[in-house]
Design a protein around this motif. Sequence first.
Motif, PDB file in Angstrom:
ATOM      1  N   LEU A 118     -27.846 -36.623   0.479  1.00 23.82           N
ATOM      2  CA  LEU A 118     -27.807 -37.289   1.784  1.00 23.82           C
ATOM      3  C   LEU A 118     -28.610 -38.571   1.694  1.00 23.82           C
ATOM      4  N   LEU A 119     -27.948 -39.708   1.814  1.00 25.06           N
ATOM      5  CA  LEU A 119     -28.573 -41.024   1.676  1.00 25.06           C
ATOM      6  C   LEU A 119     -28.716 -41.662   3.050  1.00 25.06           C
ATOM      7  N   ARG A 120     -29.947 -41.906   3.479  1.00 21.57           N
ATOM      8  CA  ARG A 120     -30.216 -42.580   4.758  1.00 21.57           C
ATOM      9  C   ARG A 120     -30.868 -43.918   4.425  1.00 21.57           C
ATOM     10  N   PHE A 121     -30.190 -44.984   4.807  1.00 18.27           N
ATOM     11  CA  PHE A 121     -30.652 -46.333   4.472  1.00 18.27           C
ATOM     12  C   PHE A 121     -31.710 -46.822   5.446  1.00 18.27           C
ATOM     13  N   ASP A 122     -32.611 -47.689   4.962  1.00 16.79           N
ATOM     14  CA  ASP A 122     -33.656 -48.324   5.764  1.00 16.79           C
ATOM     15  C   ASP A 122     -33.192 -49.723   6.169  1.00 16.79           C
ATOM     16  N   GLY A 123     -33.977 -50.380   7.013  1.00 17.01           N
ATOM     17  CA  GLY A 123     -33.740 -51.789   7.347  1.00 17.01           C
ATOM     18  C   GLY A 123     -32.469 -52.035   8.125  1.00 17.01           C
ATOM     19  N   ALA A 124     -31.729 -53.092   7.725  1.00 18.43           N
ATOM     20  CA  ALA A 124     -30.526 -53.506   8.449  1.00 18.43           C
ATOM     21  C   ALA A 124     -29.483 -52.399   8.530  1.00 18.43           C
ATOM     22  N   GLY A 125     -29.467 -51.512   7.552  1.00 23.30           N
ATOM     23  CA  GLY A 125     -28.495 -50.425   7.550  1.00 23.30           C
ATOM     24  C   GLY A 125     -29.067 -49.106   8.017  1.00 23.30           C
ATOM     25  N   SER A 126     -30.134 -49.149   8.839  1.00 24.09           N
ATOM     26  CA  SER A 126     -30.852 -47.923   9.209  1.00 24.09           C
ATOM     27  C   SER A 126     -29.983 -46.912   9.951  1.00 24.09           C
ATOM     28  N   GLU A 127     -28.875 -47.332  10.502  1.00 19.97           N
ATOM     29  CA  GLU A 127     -27.957 -46.406  11.168  1.00 19.97           C
ATOM     30  C   GLU A 127     -26.980 -45.798  10.172  1.00 19.97           C
ATOM     31  N   CYS A 128     -26.990 -46.294   8.942  1.00 19.50           N
ATOM     32  CA  CYS A 128     -26.040 -45.844   7.927  1.00 19.50           C
ATOM     33  C   CYS A 128     -26.568 -44.615   7.202  1.00 19.50           C
ATOM     34  N   MET A 129     -25.747 -43.570   7.194  1.00 23.00           N
ATOM     35  CA  MET A 129     -26.057 -42.378   6.429  1.00 23.00           C
ATOM     36  C   MET A 129     -24.801 -42.014   5.642  1.00 23.00           C
ATOM     37  N   ILE A 130     -24.974 -41.786   4.344  1.00 22.56           N
ATOM     38  CA  ILE A 130     -23.854 -41.440   3.480  1.00 22.56           C
ATOM     39  C   ILE A 130     -24.132 -40.073   2.860  1.00 22.56           C
ATOM     40  N   VAL A 131     -23.150 -39.206   2.916  1.00 22.13           N
ATOM     41  CA  VAL A 131     -23.236 -37.902   2.265  1.00 22.13           C
ATOM     42  C   VAL A 131     -22.435 -38.028   0.969  1.00 22.13           C
TER      43      VAL A 131
END
Length: 187
Positions: A118-131
């Motif tokens: 489960l990848l949760r991005f920081d910063g500008a992509g903080s709403e982005c989560m990729i499984v």
Amino acid sequence: MIARGGRRTLLLMLGLAGLAACSDADERNYADAEASSGSAASENLDALAVETGALPDTAQIDPSGRYGRRYEGGSDSLCVVPDGSARGRYRFGAETRIGGEEYCRGTGHARLSADKLLLRFDGAGSECMIVARYEGDKIVMPGGLDLHCAALCSSRGSFSGVAFPRLDRDVATARGTRDARGQPLCR
């Protein structure tokens, strides 16, 4: 009134239509049964392959390391390092480049759950989560991604469907991974 030959034709047509309807229903039932048993059979086969060692048990393989590949016109890089807080928790950085102009880049926190990362991005992509699918020797992004992940990419860049093959398991090497601009990808 229907002529004698017409009645036979009509009865024959009705009989054939009934057979076709039964055949369609049987076919649908067979397809449904095959799909559900296929899924169970696939899971059983995967479990047997892990048990015999033919497939790696991804739950037992630490994803820490460096992943990536270079190809004509681009490159993909991903690093995963323990974050120090708990087992199964990591920091990661990912970049994919297509030509000189198109790219995606982001860093964040990751968590291993069975065969998923489960990848949760920081910063500008903080709403982005990729499984992503974790296969022990590679990490594969899904084909469809959350719309929030577009904030990590140029106009035509995407993490969608990218596979990152494992290059090594060394955490120090993973921490030294650099993006295309020479900046650290994993800290």
